[in-house]
Each structure stands twice: as C-alpha cells, then as structure tokens.
Design a protein around this motif. Structure first.
Motif, short mmCIF file in Angstrom:
data_model
loop_
_atom_site.label_atom_id
_atom_site.label_comp_id
_atom_site.label_asym_id
_atom_site.label_seq_id
_atom_site.Cartn_x
_atom_site.Cartn_y
_atom_site.Cartn_z
N LEU A 55 62.72 54.44 -15.63
CA LEU A 55 62.58 53.35 -16.42
C LEU A 55 61.94 53.50 -17.81
O LEU A 55 62.64 53.05 -18.75
CB LEU A 55 61.89 52.19 -15.91
CG LEU A 55 62.67 51.44 -14.44
CD1 LEU A 55 61.55 50.64 -13.80
CD2 LEU A 55 63.78 50.81 -14.82
N ALA A 56 61.08 54.32 -18.08
CA ALA A 56 60.66 54.85 -19.37
C ALA A 56 61.45 55.29 -19.98
O ALA A 56 61.60 55.07 -21.35
CB ALA A 56 59.34 55.63 -18.94
N ALA A 57 62.52 56.22 -19.48
CA ALA A 57 63.29 56.94 -20.22
C ALA A 57 64.38 56.11 -20.87
O ALA A 57 65.20 56.65 -21.80
CB ALA A 57 64.01 58.38 -19.47
N MET A 58 64.63 55.01 -19.97
CA MET A 58 65.89 54.09 -20.52
C MET A 58 65.54 53.41 -21.76
O MET A 58 66.40 52.88 -22.19
CB MET A 58 65.88 53.22 -19.12
CG MET A 58 66.75 53.71 -18.16
SD MET A 58 67.03 52.59 -16.86
CE MET A 58 67.85 53.67 -15.68
N LYS A 59 64.46 53.28 -22.14
CA LYS A 59 64.05 52.52 -23.40
C LYS A 59 64.48 51.04 -23.40
O LYS A 59 65.11 50.56 -24.29
CB LYS A 59 64.66 52.97 -24.65
CG LYS A 59 64.29 54.58 -24.94
CD LYS A 59 62.70 54.71 -25.39
CE LYS A 59 62.59 56.11 -25.43
NZ LYS A 59 61.09 56.41 -24.80
N LEU A 60 64.08 50.40 -22.04
CA LEU A 60 64.48 49.07 -21.82
C LEU A 60 63.64 48.17 -22.60
O LEU A 60 62.53 48.48 -23.11
CB LEU A 60 64.42 48.81 -20.53
CG LEU A 60 65.32 49.39 -19.43
CD1 LEU A 60 65.02 49.30 -17.77
CD2 LEU A 60 66.75 48.76 -19.71
N ASP A 61 63.91 46.99 -22.98
CA ASP A 61 63.14 46.02 -23.58
C ASP A 61 62.44 44.88 -22.45
O ASP A 61 63.03 44.17 -22.00
CB ASP A 61 63.85 45.04 -24.54
CG ASP A 61 63.16 43.99 -25.39
OD1 ASP A 61 61.93 44.18 -24.98
OD2 ASP A 61 63.67 43.07 -25.89
N PHE A 62 61.31 45.42 -22.33
CA PHE A 62 60.44 44.78 -21.34
C PHE A 62 59.53 43.59 -22.08
O PHE A 62 58.52 43.10 -21.31
CB PHE A 62 59.40 45.62 -20.74
CG PHE A 62 60.09 46.45 -19.53
CD1 PHE A 62 60.30 45.77 -18.29
CD2 PHE A 62 60.51 47.83 -19.94
CE1 PHE A 62 60.97 46.79 -17.37
CE2 PHE A 62 61.14 48.37 -18.66
CZ PHE A 62 61.40 48.02 -17.68
N SER A 63 59.58 43.39 -23.23
CA SER A 63 58.89 42.61 -24.10
C SER A 63 58.81 41.03 -23.70
O SER A 63 57.84 40.56 -23.79
CB SER A 63 59.03 42.57 -25.60
OG SER A 63 60.39 42.08 -25.83
N ALA A 64 59.84 40.55 -22.84
CA ALA A 64 59.57 39.23 -22.38
C ALA A 64 59.49 39.05 -20.94
O ALA A 64 59.29 38.22 -20.37
CB ALA A 64 60.82 38.55 -22.93
N CYS A 65 59.26 40.49 -20.21
CA CYS A 65 59.10 40.42 -18.75
C CYS A 65 57.51 40.15 -18.31
O CYS A 65 56.78 40.31 -19.19
CB CYS A 65 59.50 41.93 -18.35
SG CYS A 65 61.28 42.10 -18.25
N ARG A 66 57.46 39.62 -17.05
CA ARG A 66 56.27 39.52 -16.51
C ARG A 66 56.17 40.13 -15.21
O ARG A 66 57.35 40.42 -14.69
CB ARG A 66 55.77 37.88 -16.40
CG ARG A 66 55.33 37.13 -17.68
CD ARG A 66 55.58 35.87 -17.48
NE ARG A 66 56.90 35.34 -17.15
CZ ARG A 66 57.33 34.20 -17.03
NH1 ARG A 66 56.23 33.07 -16.91
NH2 ARG A 66 58.61 33.83 -17.13
N SER A 67 55.01 40.81 -14.92
CA SER A 67 55.03 41.49 -13.60
C SER A 67 53.99 41.06 -12.79
O SER A 67 53.00 40.90 -13.40
CB SER A 67 55.06 43.12 -14.00
OG SER A 67 53.87 43.54 -14.38
N PHE A 68 54.21 41.45 -11.53
CA PHE A 68 53.08 40.97 -10.39
C PHE A 68 53.08 42.44 -9.65
O PHE A 68 54.14 42.70 -8.84
CB PHE A 68 53.51 39.76 -9.57
CG PHE A 68 53.02 38.50 -10.50
CD1 PHE A 68 51.87 38.07 -10.58
CD2 PHE A 68 54.13 38.03 -11.37
CE1 PHE A 68 51.53 36.85 -11.31
CE2 PHE A 68 53.92 36.94 -11.99
CZ PHE A 68 52.76 36.32 -12.22
#
Ligand code: F6R
Length: 259
Positions: free
Chosen positions: A47-60
């Motif tokens: 996932l780190a290598a994919m350069k995805l946009d997580f800026s609006a994601c939330r995680s639990f």
C-alpha cells in the motif's frame, strides 16, 4: 464468503493490497478497519508503494495491548505508525487505535465503539487469524455478539506473538482491548488474509467447520460480504478448493484481479 488462493504469501498480500486500493479509489473517505501482525506487513509495504491518496480516509485498528503506552516499541500504535501511517498521507488525527493505557478500560471500549459509529461504521475491515482462531484478540469463547472490551490473551496467543518480544512469551502483555466479534461483523466488507502452513488447520475450521465461539473467525461465515485471501500453504487443509478456484476464475467481480 469467497476464498481466493494465491501461490505464495507475496502474491496473497499483493491481491489484498489491490483490493484495498480499489476501495480507497472508489471511496476517498473510506473508513478502514486495520490489523497488525506479521501477515499484514507485506500488505502495508504494498500500500505504501502504491502512492494512494489516504488524505480523506479514517482508520480504526482492531486491538491494542493493555499496559503499553502508545510510544512503546511493541504497541500496536507504534506498529501502525511504522508500517503504514508514516508512509502514506493519512492524517494522524484520523487514525484510531484503542488506548491500552486508559485508566477506565470499560469507558475507553465504549468510546471506541462510539467513535466507529460516529465515523459511519467501518467500510472495509482487514483481518488476520491467530493460530487459535482469533480475529482481533477475540480468543476462544468470545461471544459472537461481543463488542469492544478487555480480553485475556491465551497462552497460545502470547506464544505466537513472543517473537516480537525477544522470544519471551512472558513479556507479551496478558490482556488487550479488542473490537468484539459483533463489532467486526458490523463492517460492511471483511477481508481476511492468512499465509503460511501454521494457519492451515485453524483456517480450515474457520471456513469449512461449524460456527463456534471456540474459533471466533468462524463467525465470518455469517457475513454477507467476506473475502478470505490465502497462500497455498494456508489453504492446504481446505476440502472444497476446486470450487473456490472456479468462483475466482468465473465471477465477474474478480475479473480485473485474475492477472
Ligand atoms: C492483530 C490481530 C490479530 C492478528 C493475528 C495474526 O491486530 O488482530 O488477530 O491478525 O494474530 O497475526 P500474525 O499475522 O502475526 O500471524
């Protein structure tokens, strides 16, 4: 439930990462449920290598050891920071791990449940499986309707995790805060990843055996949208392999994942 078997641990993690990435692209504000452990390290690397946009994601996250401060080298908060959060553009304030240092653990568990509800529920929950069949830290006899709470870890689980504590099971905390089986089943989509021969026997019980509180992962059979991704070694005790492969090769949902 769908079971997808890939040749090895790398290929299984790659497929899991592709599926997570697809969900993040479909819904930028995705609410992700996350797991820790050795199996997930390959997924987070991808996932780190994919350069995805997580800026609006939330995680639990599923769980945290009781008695370890967030900055302890063995805490699951530290694990998440190292393996994922520091490598992607997720906002730290949007990441949640239960507080294993809370003075009132019951109140912390209730707060965690409330936070998940406030976020609109978990869209995609990532899961590993313990050798005794746990998801999260839902050890044998966890109620299938359980919610986030304090749980005593079995000797088998402490032994399984001893490698992270210098090989000494006695140093693995004896208790954890964990989402309940019911909390996990509330997720809109579940993705369990298991690799390696040590998981084969319990995985076969979880997927093909009866639903039982003795193996909390067997409760995943109740979920309408649950995917189980395995490598050959973890799949080796399954009996209906041909059917699982046929589904993967023929269901339109999997078309773009077959190559
Ligand atoms: C960790 C968790 C556990 C692990 C399971 C497998 O947050 O919830 O259920 O997913 O114990 O751990 P590994 O991947 O280390 O075999």
């Amino acid at each position: 439930m769908e079971v997808i078997i890939r040749s090895d641990a790398d290929a299984a993690a790659a497929l899991a990462a592709r599926l997570i990435a697809a969900r993040v692209r479909e819904k930028p504000g995705l609410v992700l449920g996350l797991a820790t452990g050795r199996t997930m390290e390959r997924v987070y690397d991808r996932l780190a290598a994919m350069k995805l946009d997580f800026s609006a994601c939330r995680s639990f996250n599923l769980d945290e050891y009781i008695g370890l401060p967030a900055n302890d080298e063995h805490s699951y908060r530290r694990y998440m920071d190292a393996h994922l959060f520091s490598r992607v553009n997720i906002h730290r304030a949007n990441t949640h791990v239960p507080d294993g240092m809370a003075a009132d653990l019951g109140a912390e568990a209730a707060r965690y449940e409330w936070l998940i509800r406030e976020a609109g529920g978990i869209d995609l929950q990532l899961l590993g499986i313990g050798e005794a069949g746990h998801i999260g830290f839902n050890e044998p006899l966890s109620a299938l309707m359980s919610r986030t709470r304090e749980k005593a870890l079995t000797p088998a689980t402490r032994q399984q995790n001893a490698a992270m504590f210098g090989g000494d099971a006695g140093r693995v905390p004896a208790r954890a805060l964990t989402m309940g089986v019911g909390t996990i089943l509330d997720g809109r989509e579940l993705l369990l990843l298991a690799t390696g021969a040590a998981k084969a026997a319990v995985l076969a019980k979880a997927v093909e055996g009866p639903i039982t509180a003795m193996i909390s992962a067997s409760a995943l059979q109740l979920h309408p949208r649950c995917k189980v991704i395995l490598d050959e070694a973890a799949a080796s005790a399954l009996t209906q392999r041909d059917y699982y492969d046929w589904v993967f090769q023929n269901e339109p949902e999997w078309e773009s994942y077959r190559t």
